[in-house]
Each structure stands twice: as structure tokens, then as C-alpha cells.
Scaffold this motif. Structure first.
Motif, PDB file in Angstrom:
ATOM      1  N   SER A 145       0.837  -1.205   0.000  1.00  0.00           N
ATOM      2  CA  SER A 145       0.000   0.000   0.000  1.00  0.00           C
ATOM      3  C   SER A 145       0.870   1.252   0.000  1.00  0.00           C
ATOM      4  CB  SER A 145      -0.873   0.044   1.253  1.00  0.00           C
ATOM      5  OG  SER A 145      -1.856  -0.948   1.235  1.00  0.00           O
ATOM      6  N   ALA A 146       0.571   2.159  -0.924  1.00  0.00           N
ATOM      7  CA  ALA A 146       1.367   3.387  -1.044  1.00  0.00           C
ATOM      8  C   ALA A 146       1.380   4.190   0.254  1.00  0.00           C
ATOM      9  CB  ALA A 146       0.819   4.235  -2.187  1.00  0.00           C
ATOM     10  N   CYS A 147       0.246   4.209   0.977  1.00  0.00           N
ATOM     11  CA  CYS A 147       0.184   5.018   2.207  1.00  0.00           C
ATOM     12  C   CYS A 147       1.101   4.469   3.286  1.00  0.00           C
ATOM     13  CB  CYS A 147      -1.245   5.146   2.709  1.00  0.00           C
ATOM     14  SG  CYS A 147      -2.048   3.578   3.067  1.00  0.00           S
ATOM     15  N   VAL A 195      -1.708   9.612   0.258  1.00  0.00           N
ATOM     16  CA  VAL A 195      -2.781   9.266  -0.680  1.00  0.00           C
ATOM     17  C   VAL A 195      -4.068   8.824   0.004  1.00  0.00           C
ATOM     18  CG1 VAL A 195      -1.230   8.653  -2.568  1.00  0.00           C
ATOM     19  CG2 VAL A 195      -1.813   6.916  -0.874  1.00  0.00           C
ATOM     20  N   ARG A 196      -4.127   8.901   1.337  1.00  0.00           N
ATOM     21  CA  ARG A 196      -5.343   8.462   2.024  1.00  0.00           C
ATOM     22  C   ARG A 196      -6.468   9.463   1.798  1.00  0.00           C
ATOM     23  NH1 ARG A 196      -5.131   7.375   7.785  1.00  0.00           N
ATOM     24  NH2 ARG A 196      -6.597   5.685   7.365  1.00  0.00           N
ATOM     25  N   CYS A 216      -1.589   2.410  -4.789  1.00  0.00           N
ATOM     26  CA  CYS A 216      -2.790   2.798  -4.036  1.00  0.00           C
ATOM     27  C   CYS A 216      -3.980   2.406  -4.912  1.00  0.00           C
ATOM     28  CB  CYS A 216      -2.818   4.293  -3.748  1.00  0.00           C
ATOM     29  SG  CYS A 216      -4.422   4.792  -3.042  1.00  0.00           S
ATOM     30  N   GLU A 224      -7.144   2.826  -4.607  1.00  0.00           N
ATOM     31  CA  GLU A 224      -8.201   3.840  -4.768  1.00  0.00           C
ATOM     32  C   GLU A 224      -7.782   4.905  -5.775  1.00  0.00           C
ATOM     33  OE1 GLU A 224      -9.849   4.935  -0.876  1.00  0.00           O
ATOM     34  OE2 GLU A 224      -9.826   2.806  -0.354  1.00  0.00           O
ATOM     35  N   MET A 268      -2.592  -1.960   3.995  1.00  0.00           N
ATOM     36  CA  MET A 268      -3.006  -1.167   5.160  1.00  0.00           C
ATOM     37  C   MET A 268      -4.301  -1.736   5.794  1.00  0.00           C
ATOM     38  SD  MET A 268      -3.101   1.722   6.900  1.00  0.00           S
ATOM     39  CE  MET A 268      -4.460   2.513   7.739  1.00  0.00           C
ATOM     40  N   SER A 287      -8.761  -0.605   5.825  1.00  0.00           N
ATOM     41  CA  SER A 287      -9.243   0.125   4.651  1.00  0.00           C
ATOM     42  C   SER A 287     -10.284  -0.689   3.881  1.00  0.00           C
ATOM     43  CB  SER A 287      -8.052   0.419   3.740  1.00  0.00           C
ATOM     44  OG  SER A 287      -8.461   0.562   2.394  1.00  0.00           O
ATOM     45  N   CYS A 291      -7.920  -2.048   1.181  1.00  0.00           N
ATOM     46  CA  CYS A 291      -6.700  -2.775   1.547  1.00  0.00           C
ATOM     47  C   CYS A 291      -6.831  -3.640   2.797  1.00  0.00           C
ATOM     48  CB  CYS A 291      -5.558  -1.783   1.735  1.00  0.00           C
ATOM     49  SG  CYS A 291      -5.017  -0.987   0.204  1.00  0.00           S
TER      50      CYS A 291
HETATM   51 FE1  SF4 Z   1      -3.686   3.328   1.452  1.00  0.00          FE
HETATM   52 FE2  SF4 Z   1      -6.309   3.487   1.070  1.00  0.00          FE
HETATM   53 FE3  SF4 Z   1      -4.657   3.724  -0.998  1.00  0.00          FE
HETATM   54 FE4  SF4 Z   1      -4.962   1.346   0.230  1.00  0.00          FE
HETATM   55  S1  SF4 Z   1      -6.495   2.474  -0.935  1.00  0.00           S
HETATM   56  S2  SF4 Z   1      -3.017   2.309  -0.430  1.00  0.00           S
HETATM   57  S3  SF4 Z   1      -5.242   2.006   2.356  1.00  0.00           S
HETATM   58  S4  SF4 Z   1      -4.803   5.123   0.749  1.00  0.00           S
END
Ligand code: SF4
Length: 164
Positions: A8-10, A16-17, A43, A45, A109, A112, A115
Motif C-alpha cells: 500500500s502506497a500510504c 494518498v489516504r 494505491c 483507490e 493497510m 481500509s 486494503c
Molecule cells: Fe492506502 Fe487506502 Fe490507498 Fe490502500 S487504498 S493504499 S489504504 S490510501
């Protein structure tokens, strides 16, 4: 590199959240895996076309990412918008990237609606969680990719080592 890990990028510090922040995971394994060239960052999303920031979204009424993929549950955000299509598109892109890059594992993550791999919010937008998976985590698992989270990173370490 064998045994790549979709991450996960975050967790890697990218802001990116939904709230425009990251959820940086400070762990020596992250640096080690990065140096080994194992990490493939995404990410779902954002990949699915959603902006930053965006309203928080949840999978409906104690349902699960699997239900979303089956067309039996929807994902909505706090503005009331139905973002199911974006979540599914992001999950498919994440799977394509994982397969193209040879990822047998994912480090995603927790919590989510994309994720989460063990716990997600229950669809009531009241901060309550229940056992379940996000849409991306569910699709990856259905396709044989082992999904872990920041809470199970030690299990991932063992899985990566024993996969040599
Ligand atoms: Fe993070 Fe949400 Fe993107 Fe998954 S979708 S990488 S939890 S910001």
C-alpha cells in the motif's frame, strides 16, 4: 527479484489516504525489502480514479470485499456517492500490477475498504469495525496472493523467507 511484495502506497509514506495523509509504517523490514527490490507500490483507490482528498468510504452493512466483487454489496462514501465501480477498478488494476510484477505477497493497510485484510469498518460510518476484507485484499486472495498487513508483518517476513 523473486517473491515481490505489493505494498500500500500510504504505508510507504505517500499522502494518498482519503484525508490527504500517509500512514507511514516505520519498520526495518520495509527498508530491507526496498533495498532488495521487492516492493511494488500501489494505491488501489487512486488507481481506480479517486482523488485526494476524498470522502471516506465503507462497504455496506457488515458486508465484505468478496460481496462487493460478487455484486452483492456496494461501497458508498460519506457524501452518499456510490464508489463501487472505482473500488472494483482499483482492485483489478492492483491485481494486474501484482501479477505483472510477480508479487506472491501483499502488505496492505489494515482497516481500509480497499486494503484491509482482517478488519474493516462495518458500513455504519460510526467508527465500528468487524471482521472482513477490503475489495482489493479480497481480489488478491482469490487469485492466490497472500495478503498481510502492518499488524502481521512478522508473518510476512516468515512467508517471504520460507518461499526462497
Ligand atoms: Fe492506502 Fe487506502 Fe490507498 Fe490502500 S487504498 S493504499 S489504504 S490510501
Amino acid at each position: 527479484v523473486k517473491n515481490r511484495i505489493l505494498v500500500s502506497a500510504c504505508l510507504l509514506g505517500q499522502p494518498v489516504r482519503y484525508d490527504g495523509k500517509a500512514k507511514t509504517l516505520l519498520h526495518p523490514l520495509i527498508q530491507q525489502w526496498q533495498e532488495e527490490g521487492r516492493l511494488v507500490v500501489i494505491c488501489p483507490e487512486l488507481a481506480g480514479g479517486m482523488p485526494v482528498p476524498r470522502p471516506p468510504a465503507e462497504i455496506g452493512a457488515r458486508q465484505d470485499g468478496k460481496d462487493v466483487l460478487l455484486g452483492e454489496a456496494r461501497v458508498t462514501d460519506t457524501s452518499g456517492a456510490d464508489v463501487t465501480d472505482e473500488f472494483i477498478a482499483g482492485a483489478r488494476i492492483a491485481l494486474n500490477v501484482a501479477q505483472a510484477q510477480g508479487c506472491r505477497f501483499a502488505l496492505l493497510m489494515e482497516g481500509s475498504p480497499s486494503c484491509g485484510s482482517q478488519m474493516i469498518y462495518d458500513g455504519s460510518f460510526s467508527g465500528q469495525k468487524h471482521a472482513g476484507t477490503g475489495v482489493t485484499a479480497a481480489l488478491l486472495r482469490q487469485n492466490g496472493i497472500q495478503v498481510f498487513s502492518q499488524n502481521t508483518i512478522e508473518d510476512l517476513r516468515i512467508a517471504v523467507q520460507s518461499a526462497h
